[in-house]
Design a protein around this motif. Sequence first.
Motif, PDB file in Angstrom:
ATOM      1  N   ALA A  86      64.861  97.427 -12.453  1.00 15.64           N
ATOM      2  CA  ALA A  86      63.784  96.831 -12.337  1.00 15.64           C
ATOM      3  C   ALA A  86      62.875  96.695 -12.593  1.00 15.64           C
ATOM      4  O   ALA A  86      62.295  95.371 -13.189  1.00 15.64           O
ATOM      5  CB  ALA A  86      64.001  95.978 -10.883  1.00 15.64           C
ATOM      6  N   ARG A  87      62.026  97.299 -12.822  1.00 19.15           N
ATOM      7  CA  ARG A  87      60.606  96.983 -13.286  1.00 19.15           C
ATOM      8  C   ARG A  87      60.500  97.375 -14.750  1.00 19.15           C
ATOM      9  O   ARG A  87      59.148  97.437 -15.675  1.00 19.15           O
ATOM     10  CB  ARG A  87      59.183  98.498 -12.860  1.00 19.15           C
ATOM     11  N   GLY A  88      62.114  97.780 -15.215  1.00 20.52           N
ATOM     12  CA  GLY A  88      61.804  97.815 -16.357  1.00 20.52           C
ATOM     13  C   GLY A  88      61.724  98.889 -17.335  1.00 20.52           C
ATOM     14  O   GLY A  88      60.531  99.099 -18.712  1.00 20.52           O
ATOM     15  N   LEU A 115      70.722  92.349 -11.829  1.00 16.06           N
ATOM     16  CA  LEU A 115      69.512  92.293 -13.066  1.00 16.06           C
ATOM     17  C   LEU A 115      70.530  91.716 -14.286  1.00 16.06           C
ATOM     18  O   LEU A 115      72.017  92.388 -14.378  1.00 16.06           O
ATOM     19  CB  LEU A 115      69.439  93.694 -13.130  1.00 16.06           C
ATOM     20  N   GLU A 133      65.637  99.899  -8.556  1.00 15.82           N
ATOM     21  CA  GLU A 133      64.585  99.619  -8.354  1.00 15.82           C
ATOM     22  C   GLU A 133      63.366  99.692  -9.903  1.00 15.82           C
ATOM     23  O   GLU A 133      62.907  99.287 -10.172  1.00 15.82           O
ATOM     24  CB  GLU A 133      63.879  99.705  -7.485  1.00 15.82           C
ATOM     25  N   GLU A 134      64.191 100.694 -10.310  1.00 14.96           N
ATOM     26  CA  GLU A 134      63.079 101.670 -11.434  1.00 14.96           C
ATOM     27  C   GLU A 134      63.871 101.034 -12.537  1.00 14.96           C
ATOM     28  O   GLU A 134      63.032  99.922 -13.225  1.00 14.96           O
ATOM     29  CB  GLU A 134      63.431 102.891 -11.726  1.00 14.96           C
ATOM     30  N   ALA A 193      69.809  94.443  -5.951  1.00 16.44           N
ATOM     31  CA  ALA A 193      69.749  94.099  -7.124  1.00 16.44           C
ATOM     32  C   ALA A 193      69.929  93.043  -7.824  1.00 16.44           C
ATOM     33  O   ALA A 193      71.443  93.794  -7.926  1.00 16.44           O
ATOM     34  CB  ALA A 193      68.224  94.270  -7.595  1.00 16.44           C
TER      35      ALA A 193
END
Length: 467
Positions: free
Chosen positions: A465-467, A340, A462-463, A338
């Motif tokens: 990225a989900r905020g 971010l 990924e966590e 990712a």
Amino acid sequence: MIPVQDVENQTIAVLGLGRSGKATAAALAAGGAKVSAWDDGVDTRQAAEAEGLEIVDLTRDAAWVGVSTLITSPGIPHLYPKPHPVIEMALRLGVPIDNDIGLFFRSFATEDWNHFDRTPRVIAVTGSNGKSTTTALIHHVLTQVGRPAQMGGNIGTGVLSLEPAIDGEVVVLELSSYQTELARALTPDVAVFTNLSPDHLDRHGGLGGYFAAKRRLFAEGGPDRAVVGVDEVEGLYLANQLSMAPADDRVIRVSSDSKLDGPGWSVFARKGFLSEYRKGRQVASLDLREITGLPGAHNHQNACAAYAACRAVGLAPREIEAAFHSFAGLPHRSQTVAELGGVRYVNDSKATNIDAAAKALQAFDRIRWIVGGLGKEGGITALQPHLGRVTKAYLIGHSARDFALEIGQTPHEVVETMEAAVARASAEAEPGDTVLLAPAAASFDQYPNFEKRGEHFVALVEELARG
């Protein structure tokens, strides 16, 4: 499945009942053999027996009556540091030992090939680092240009679980030293040697034994074309041994750090550009810098090797270049997870040794480096020349404190776990930084394998990225 040829009515023993072992037993049975199977694990034996395999205790002398061959799984030592007891028994009784790779090469060609317009071909890739990416990249290029292709061996599908070849198909195999060192048949059409760095030395009795295991793919098989990385002395030596003259184009020399001179066939990368030379003249060039799935000099070496192998089976430079741009890379190998807030997160969990970690560190700037695990012999002191791009190191796992003592003045923090490392690195990272997981160590202190370690890193990113 590829049924094994010339085994009808023979009793063949199979040692090791993991993925490759069970596939081997099935392929032998399909070829008409009677299979006697064994594994040291009670649960594994019971599961295999439930699937219909005949379990025979190969540690007992009586089990060997009538056995013509022993087929062993690649992870089982047959010489160093000492032979497995079952293999030692086969050696003592004079029973030939082989593995699934040897069975594949003696069984792949069939009478059906007499009716094909184009004979199927095999490209086999070996080396210390980059062989999985190189294998996958070759397969990707072939499929992108419409050439029928399968991929297997040490990556993806076991060799005997591949489908019988169709007209014009190319099978691309990744082969480890464990697989090449014992196979009785090794006959690829194109063989690729990426590079060599110390690894698995206890299994091979030292660096010379490790190189000898890789060299068998070329010396035993006599491929029509050999693609050889020459950035280490072992590759230079191998290319020299295989060549009959300076202009012998059966050998394609590959480099990721220097221009290759001479009248032969060569492919090299410099400053992000790949060049192909034949007979002292450049015949093709392509820009690797914007190919996102192949970042860094180590991936440029992989690109050169894959390009050379594809050229060896008749593909044109421009169709190879176009296919490179759609290659997404492999999980756990310089995998961009990712971006971010301007921070890039890269999963290189497969960088389990010094050489692989060094190449990862050279591929990015302003690195927040997640490093550690179960350290290998020699630690990570040899990485000090490559730490100039490291903004801070976050040390995890069993060897965290030992590694902290070996990275000199590089800013660092012992955080122990992957959760803590990702949290700290992401909190401290600034736009333009790269959070890089390149452990330079085995995973077995905290994870069953490097894949699980990489998957954990990916899940944590990924966590974020989900905020």
